[in-house]
Design a protein around this motif. Structure first.
Motif, short mmCIF file in Angstrom:
data_model
loop_
_atom_site.label_atom_id
_atom_site.label_comp_id
_atom_site.label_asym_id
_atom_site.label_seq_id
_atom_site.Cartn_x
_atom_site.Cartn_y
_atom_site.Cartn_z
N GLU A 20 46.27 31.43 42.48
CA GLU A 20 46.01 32.22 43.68
C GLU A 20 47.31 32.87 44.17
O GLU A 20 47.34 34.07 44.50
N ARG A 21 48.39 32.09 44.20
CA ARG A 21 49.68 32.63 44.65
C ARG A 21 50.20 33.68 43.67
O ARG A 21 50.79 34.69 44.07
N ALA A 22 49.97 33.45 42.37
CA ALA A 22 50.44 34.40 41.36
C ALA A 22 49.73 35.74 41.51
O ALA A 22 50.37 36.80 41.44
N ARG A 66 42.53 36.55 29.75
CA ARG A 66 41.19 36.35 30.30
C ARG A 66 41.26 35.62 31.64
O ARG A 66 40.54 35.97 32.59
N ALA A 67 42.12 34.61 31.74
CA ALA A 67 42.22 33.83 32.97
C ALA A 67 42.70 34.68 34.14
O ALA A 67 42.18 34.58 35.26
N VAL A 68 43.69 35.54 33.90
CA VAL A 68 44.21 36.39 34.97
C VAL A 68 43.15 37.40 35.40
O VAL A 68 42.94 37.63 36.60
N TRP A 69 42.45 38.00 34.43
CA TRP A 69 41.45 39.01 34.80
C TRP A 69 40.25 38.39 35.51
O TRP A 69 39.65 39.00 36.39
N GLU A 70 39.89 37.17 35.14
CA GLU A 70 38.82 36.49 35.86
C GLU A 70 39.22 36.24 37.30
O GLU A 70 38.40 36.38 38.22
#
Length: 526
Positions: free
Chosen positions: A290-292, A313-317
């Motif tokens: 969340e902070r990133a 994929r994790a960042v785009w989700e």
């Protein structure tokens, strides 16, 4: 009062071709995936049915034609009058079967709209896959009933050119007797191909008077080729001569990632077996991510470095959760450890600024990453979203280059459940000809859930770190590509198989029998 008539559906008679799902015509594919009901014949291979089921409507009904009460034509008409789209799927070409022609005639007598979608005939299609041309005046037929064959006409066809018949293996003896009785020379060349266009297609060549014995053990539908085209198979065979043909290859990856590698392996003729060794899960606490994401939007970072497709994929989700998109990456540079990861970034409409040109690894990325310059880089922080088990090499190297690093857990990798007992036994007993490792964690987890691959299994690894881990676990590394990518890894395994085949071909027969080289390539020479 106006009465609304229920719309009438459609009927399609669709040719499945000789069996390879890739040989379906586009129209056949569309008719099948749009169908509400599919009735299929026994000659349609299960892999082709599986491929269609995977794309079909969720509520589509599939049923075999045999053992179904009533006439197939009546079932199709009933479905169409109920407003459904119904398909009769047959092997080869629809008009290659007398029974299907009669069904079309029955439907044509009604007001129901129908179409007939051609397919590649089994006889001609399999002959091509077997590397047997049909020169001269060709006769090719998909035979349902041997009793209907005119052997005098077949003998004349062989005399003028070539012959290809798709028949049941149990009818081969009757065909031999019929050809010989019709005056065909017993020494005429014959090829028999089983599992035509399939993963285990196999062709044996002999003569008219000996092909029944040569084809002993063949079951189901086979294709018989007779005439001058058969000897040309030595030079024209291509399907069975692909580099990895017949190799059973273990693919230990996450379920989501295995598909692309398996597709490449199949293109080279391999039979891949996907065994998930890693499951990807969200981090236990989402606060870091969340902070990133907030930092990315606020301009806290100069760079984002992606080391895997899972990280992308994790960042785009997480972006999607907050209603963000690629525009919120404005001003942030992106580096990717390799081309597969870069492709995942490009899929979201962003072109990475840095992908290592040479070694695609942490070391390769660090070698090309610029040191932090306080004047040129007013923002000196890098976001590194990674797995919870990632090594410290990259983060430590960036710090040495003067960058501040937020090493964030974007996802967790957990060990998958053990595969079925038969897969575990095959791994440990040498049932697989090769295994492809794409990361150190796939090595550790495969050994953990299934045991070490047998010493005869060819071990292929994607890069140096994976090779080190494999060696630590006592595995012999046979194949490692120059560049760390899935395409290069599969290509390297295929090249290794070709070299192995050439090496064995050069050996004297006695030496081949004593060779320790394993796998299908070796067995073909013994």
């Amino acid at each position: 009062m106006t009465r609304t008539r229920k719309p009438v559906g459609r009927i399609a008679f669709v040719g499945a071709g000789p069996g390879d799902p890739g040989l379906l015509t586009r129209r056949a594919h569309d008719a099948l995936v749009e169908a509400d009901q599919v009735i299929y014949d026994r000659g349609v291979p299960e892999p082709l049915l599986d491929a269609i089921r995977a794309e079909a409507k969720a509520d589509a009904q599939f049923s075999p034609a045999e053992g179904v009460p009533g006439d197939v034509a009546k079932m199709l008409i009933s479905a169409a009058r109920s407003g459904l789209s119904a398909v009769h799927l047959v092997a080869g070409d629809p008009f290659g079967h007398d029974a299907v022609v009669k069904e079309v005639q029955a439907v044509a007598r009604t007001a129901v709209h129908f179409e007939v979608v051609p397919g590649v005939g089994q006889a001609e299609g399999v002959a091509t896959y077997a590397g047997v041309p049909l020169p001269g005046v060709r006769t090719a037929a998909d035979v349902d009933d041997v009793a209907t064959l005119d052997f005098d006409a077949l003998a004349a066809a062989i005399g003028r050119g070539s012959l290809a018949l798709a028949v049941d293996a149990g009818d081969l003896a009757a065909i031999r007797d019929g050809l010989l009785a019709a005056g065909v020379d017993g020494t005429t060349a014959v090829g028999v191909t089983g599992d035509g266009t399939g993963e285990t297609q196999y062709t044996t060549t002999s003569t008219v008077d000996s092909f029944v014995a040569a084809a002993l053990g063949f079951t189901g539908r086979v294709v018989l080729t007779v005439g001058g085209g058969v000897p040309q198979r030595d030079k024209l065979s291509w399907w069975e001569n692909r580099p990895l043909y017949g190799w059973k290859v273990l693919v230990p990856r996450t379920k989501e990632q295995a598909g692309a590698m398996s597709a490449r392996l199949r293109a080279y003729g391999a039979i891949p077996c996907e065994v998930p060794t890693i499951a990807v899960e969200p981090p236990r606490t989402p606060a870091q991510m969340e902070r990133a994401v907030k930092g990315l939007v606020d301009g806290r970072y100069a760079w984002v470095i992606f080391t895997s497709v899972n990280a992308v994929r994790a960042v785009w989700e997480k972006f999607a959760e907050h209603g963000l998109d690629a525009r919120h990456f404005g001003g942030v540079k992106i580096a990717c450890i390799g081309e597969a990861t870069a492709d995942a970034v490009r899929a979201f409409g962003i072109q990475p600024e840095l992908v290592p040109a040479d070694e695609q690894s942490s070391e390769g990325l660090l070698a090309e990453f610029s040191p932090h310059d306080e004047i040129l880089d007013p923002v000196g922080r890098v976001l590194l979203p990674r797995a919870d088990i990632a090594t410290e090499t990259l983060a430590a190297g960036l710090i040495e280059l003067g960058w501040e690093v937020d090493d964030v857990t974007a996802y967790r990798t957990v060990r998958a459940a053990p595969p079925p007992a038969e897969i575990r036994d095959a791994i440990k007993s040498g049932g697989f000809d090769a295994v492809l490792f794409t990361s150190s964690s796939t090595v550790r987890n495969l050994v953990g859930i299934a045991g070490k691959p047998h010493a005869r299994t060819v071990v292929a690894v994607i890069g140096p770190k994976t090779a080190e881990t494999a060696t630590e676990f006592g595995l012999r590394v046979d194949v490692q590509p120059a560049h760390a990518s899935v395409p290069d890894l599969v290509e390297a395994l295929a090249s290794y198989a070709v070299e192995l085949r050439e090496k064995l071909a050069a050996m004297p027969a006695k030496q081949r029998r004593g060779s320790k080289v394993q796998g299908p390539t070796a067995l073909r020479f013994r």
